[in-house]
Motif scaffolding. Structure first.
Motif, short mmCIF file in Angstrom:
data_model
loop_
_atom_site.label_atom_id
_atom_site.label_comp_id
_atom_site.label_asym_id
_atom_site.label_seq_id
_atom_site.Cartn_x
_atom_site.Cartn_y
_atom_site.Cartn_z
N ASP A 8 0.84 -1.21 0.00
CA ASP A 8 0.00 0.00 0.00
C ASP A 8 0.87 1.26 0.00
O ASP A 8 0.58 2.24 -0.69
N LYS A 11 2.49 1.73 -3.45
CA LYS A 11 1.53 2.22 -4.44
C LYS A 11 1.31 3.72 -4.29
O LYS A 11 1.33 4.47 -5.28
N GLN A 12 1.11 4.19 -3.04
CA GLN A 12 0.82 5.61 -2.84
C GLN A 12 2.05 6.47 -3.02
O GLN A 12 1.98 7.60 -3.49
N GLU A 14 4.45 5.71 -5.02
CA GLU A 14 4.88 5.51 -6.41
C GLU A 14 6.34 5.07 -6.48
O GLU A 14 7.15 5.60 -7.25
N VAL A 44 4.51 8.81 3.83
CA VAL A 44 3.35 8.00 3.44
C VAL A 44 3.07 6.94 4.51
O VAL A 44 1.91 6.70 4.88
#
Length: 336
Positions: A8, A11-12, A14, A44
């Motif tokens: 997760d 993904k956030q 990148e 993040v």
């Protein structure tokens, strides 16, 4: 609520999963990841409230981020309160605590130490039983961080954090003397542990200074006796020594048994007898009249024990043994 994973975060942010893994495990700089990317991943992770898996972390690093806490009796309010504060302090530094009770049984104590070793705890905070000195010595030889609390072995080189038991008892007796009490009794157990010896020593020396010590006013009870046996022994003791006008109980469970005995004897507190007990308890606050106590500095002991343990865990080769005495508090209530 869905458990946040490094996937997760990746993904956030990148970035790749491996990049997140390196940053989370403190290897970002070593893997030549730029400071900008490191900060982005950290931000993040914080935003998503990511919590790393302790199992995965222990498999990867060999560290469990866990502490073994061994106390005498977790059902005793003093040890329960102490365990709670130690657990809170450990949680603040992302450690978990495995805690267990010995019942003052040396064989069980040794078994618990072995079980915690098998669980790969990184350090031990221990309330030792009478014969645990050899086992503690073995832990030190294995270079396992150890801190003793509540009691210690006088000749063993190991850090400990305890209350100044002598001073607590001495001050309580002096207070009773100042209140005009002359025939002051003490109720102790027969464990022979150093903290109980020091409590009784403070009692004896405070009375000897005033020239009013009477060895007949000392009652020693079997530690392993059940509560009813304690109550009966206390009743018999006070029936035999009716001139006693004050008593110091050297542990809260002894004080609780004493209150039951006084109820049977129809003693009025403090008119017939003044009462002070070591170690506060909710029952002492709720009793009518409320019971005066020598309260241990639970938070100070807990915080310092964690600090000493962390010092050993981070630098076992160079840490210095510290023997810490914390002053207790004489809390005066209606029983004197």
């Amino acid at each position: 609520m869905k458990k946040i994973t490094i996937r997760d975060i990746a993904k956030q942010a990148e970035v790749s999963i491996s990049t997140v893994s390196f940053v989370i495990n403190g290897k970002g700089e070593k893997m030549a990841i730029s400071p900008t990317v490191i900060k982005k991943v950290q931000d993040v992770a914080q935003k998503l409230q990511y919590k790393p898996s302790m199992i995965a972390s222990s498999l990867r690093t060999g560290k469990t981020r866990s502490i073994g806490l061994i106390v005498e009796d977790i059902s005793n309010q003093f040890f329960a309160d102490l365990a709670r504060v130690i657990e809170d302090e450990a949680k603040n530094i992302n450690y978990r605590v495995f805690y267990c009770s010995t019942g003052d049984d040396n064989e069980r104590s040794e078994e618990l130490v072995q079980s915690l070793l098998q669980a790969n705890v990184e350090g031990f905070i221990i309330t030792p039983t009478r014969n645990l000195e050899k086992t503690i010595g073995q832990l030190l030889k294995m270079q396992k961080p150890v801190v003793l609390i509540d009691r210690y072995f006088a000749n063993q080189k190991v850090s400990h954090v305890v209350m100044d038991n002598y001073e607590g008892s001495y001050s309580a007796v002096k207070f009773l003397i100042d209140k005009g009490r002359k025939n002051i009794a003490v109720v102790n157990n027969e464990s022979g542990m150093i903290q109980m010896k020091l409590r009784e020593k403070g009692y004896v020396e405070a009375l000897k200074e005033e020239g009013i010590y009477n060895e007949n006013f000392t009652l020693h009870l079997d530690y392993h006796a059940n509560e009813q046996s304690r109550v009966e022994a206390i009743i018999h003791f006070f029936e035999k020594n009716k001139e006693i006008d004050a008593v110091l109980f050297l542990a809260n469970y002894l004080g609780l048994a004493g209150l039951q005995a006084f109820r049977y004897l129809k003693y009025k507190i403090p008119d017939d007898i003044s009462v002070i007990s070591f170690d506060d308890h909710d029952s002492f606050k709720l009793h009518t009249p409320t019971i005066s106590v020598i309260a241990q500095p639970i938070e100070d002991i807990a915080v310092k024990s964690i600090q000493l343990l962390m010092s050993q865990m981070t630098n076992f080769e160079d840490y210095k043994i510290e023997k810490i005495l914390k002053k207790g508090s004489l809390i005066i209530r209606e029983s004197v």
